[in-house]
Design a protein around this motif. Structure first.
Motif, mmCIF file in Angstrom:
data_model
loop_
_atom_site.group_PDB
_atom_site.id
_atom_site.type_symbol
_atom_site.label_atom_id
_atom_site.label_comp_id
_atom_site.label_asym_id
_atom_site.label_seq_id
_atom_site.Cartn_x
_atom_site.Cartn_y
_atom_site.Cartn_z
ATOM 1 N N VAL A 25 -5.981 -13.501 7.114
ATOM 2 C CA VAL A 25 -6.733 -12.686 8.061
ATOM 3 C C VAL A 25 -6.996 -13.506 9.318
ATOM 4 O O VAL A 25 -7.508 -14.628 9.249
ATOM 5 C CB VAL A 25 -8.066 -12.190 7.440
ATOM 6 N N GLN A 26 -6.637 -12.929 10.466
ATOM 7 C CA GLN A 26 -6.866 -13.580 11.752
ATOM 8 C C GLN A 26 -8.163 -13.092 12.399
ATOM 9 O O GLN A 26 -8.889 -13.869 13.000
ATOM 10 C CB GLN A 26 -5.693 -13.305 12.697
ATOM 11 N N SER A 27 -8.419 -11.775 12.254
ATOM 12 C CA SER A 27 -9.634 -11.199 12.833
ATOM 13 C C SER A 27 -9.908 -9.853 12.182
ATOM 14 O O SER A 27 -9.036 -9.254 11.566
ATOM 15 C CB SER A 27 -9.490 -11.019 14.353
ATOM 16 N N LEU A 32 -10.350 -2.486 11.790
ATOM 17 C CA LEU A 32 -9.047 -3.027 12.168
ATOM 18 C C LEU A 32 -8.977 -4.514 11.823
ATOM 19 O O LEU A 32 -9.758 -5.316 12.329
ATOM 20 C CB LEU A 32 -8.780 -2.811 13.652
ATOM 21 N N VAL A 33 -8.024 -4.840 10.964
ATOM 22 C CA VAL A 33 -7.868 -6.207 10.478
ATOM 23 C C VAL A 33 -6.498 -6.717 10.908
ATOM 24 O O VAL A 33 -5.476 -6.075 10.641
ATOM 25 C CB VAL A 33 -7.979 -6.262 8.933
ATOM 26 N N THR A 34 -6.471 -7.848 11.605
ATOM 27 C CA THR A 34 -5.207 -8.470 11.984
ATOM 28 C C THR A 34 -4.883 -9.530 10.950
ATOM 29 O O THR A 34 -5.695 -10.418 10.682
ATOM 30 C CB THR A 34 -5.290 -9.107 13.380
ATOM 31 N N VAL A 35 -3.694 -9.403 10.352
ATOM 32 C CA VAL A 35 -3.264 -10.314 9.297
ATOM 33 C C VAL A 35 -1.933 -10.924 9.706
ATOM 34 O O VAL A 35 -1.028 -10.226 10.174
ATOM 35 C CB VAL A 35 -3.099 -9.569 7.951
ATOM 36 N N ASN A 36 -1.789 -12.223 9.514
ATOM 37 C CA ASN A 36 -0.535 -12.914 9.781
ATOM 38 C C ASN A 36 0.186 -13.120 8.452
ATOM 39 O O ASN A 36 -0.255 -13.904 7.619
ATOM 40 C CB ASN A 36 -0.798 -14.255 10.475
ATOM 41 N N VAL A 44 -1.561 -5.424 12.537
ATOM 42 C CA VAL A 44 -2.905 -4.856 12.608
ATOM 43 C C VAL A 44 -2.967 -3.712 11.598
ATOM 44 O O VAL A 44 -2.138 -2.800 11.629
ATOM 45 C CB VAL A 44 -3.240 -4.355 14.022
ATOM 46 N N ILE A 45 -3.936 -3.794 10.685
ATOM 47 C CA ILE A 45 -4.058 -2.838 9.585
ATOM 48 C C ILE A 45 -5.396 -2.126 9.680
ATOM 49 O O ILE A 45 -6.433 -2.781 9.874
ATOM 50 C CB ILE A 45 -3.943 -3.579 8.234
ATOM 51 N N ASN A 46 -5.375 -0.814 9.532
ATOM 52 C CA ASN A 46 -6.600 -0.037 9.470
ATOM 53 C C ASN A 46 -7.080 -0.087 8.016
ATOM 54 O O ASN A 46 -6.499 0.558 7.147
ATOM 55 C CB ASN A 46 -6.365 1.403 9.921
ATOM 56 N N ASP A 48 -9.548 1.182 6.663
ATOM 57 C CA ASP A 48 -10.051 2.452 6.139
ATOM 58 C C ASP A 48 -8.928 3.220 5.438
ATOM 59 O O ASP A 48 -9.188 4.086 4.609
ATOM 60 C CB ASP A 48 -10.628 3.328 7.252
ATOM 61 N N VAL A 49 -7.684 2.882 5.774
ATOM 62 C CA VAL A 49 -6.518 3.567 5.219
ATOM 63 C C VAL A 49 -5.859 2.736 4.124
ATOM 64 O O VAL A 49 -5.438 3.260 3.103
ATOM 65 C CB VAL A 49 -5.498 3.888 6.336
ATOM 66 N N VAL A 50 -5.773 1.420 4.334
ATOM 67 C CA VAL A 50 -5.121 0.508 3.387
ATOM 68 C C VAL A 50 -6.163 -0.450 2.830
ATOM 69 O O VAL A 50 -6.868 -1.112 3.593
ATOM 70 C CB VAL A 50 -4.004 -0.302 4.089
ATOM 71 N N THR A 51 -6.243 -0.526 1.510
ATOM 72 C CA THR A 51 -7.156 -1.478 0.868
ATOM 73 C C THR A 51 -6.383 -2.761 0.591
ATOM 74 O O THR A 51 -5.548 -2.819 -0.310
ATOM 75 C CB THR A 51 -7.718 -0.915 -0.440
ATOM 76 N N LEU A 52 -6.627 -3.778 1.412
ATOM 77 C CA LEU A 52 -5.967 -5.056 1.225
ATOM 78 C C LEU A 52 -6.505 -5.744 -0.027
ATOM 79 O O LEU A 52 -7.696 -5.650 -0.339
ATOM 80 C CB LEU A 52 -6.188 -5.950 2.449
ATOM 81 N N GLU A 53 -5.619 -6.428 -0.730
ATOM 82 C CA GLU A 53 -6.005 -7.145 -1.953
ATOM 83 C C GLU A 53 -6.305 -8.596 -1.589
ATOM 84 O O GLU A 53 -5.430 -9.306 -1.089
ATOM 85 C CB GLU A 53 -4.861 -7.097 -2.962
#
Length: 58
Positions: A25-27, A32-36, A44-46, A48-53
């Motif tokens: 996770v970058q921010s 809105l989550v920015t992941v590298n 950039v992942i929303n 609210d739509v995708v549950t990151l593990e």
């Protein structure tokens, strides 16, 4: 899991794209989550739509 626990530096997986590998996770601004991801780059992942593990060890 609520996206509010996601903080920069945490490691995550995208459940629909396991081939992207473990990303960092970058921010996070709101949902809105920015992941590298090593095999996909910055995404950039929303959350609210995708549950990151969250990955606690690897």
């Amino acid at each position: 899991m609520s996206h509010s626990i996601l903080e920069p530096g945490m490691f995550v997986r995208h459940p629909q794209h396991p081939g992207w590998g473990i990303g960092q996770v970058q921010s996070r601004i709101g949902s809105l989550v920015t992941v590298n991801f090593p095999d996909e780059g910055k995404i950039v992942i929303n959350a609210d739509v995708v549950t990151l593990e969250v990955v606690y060890s690897f």
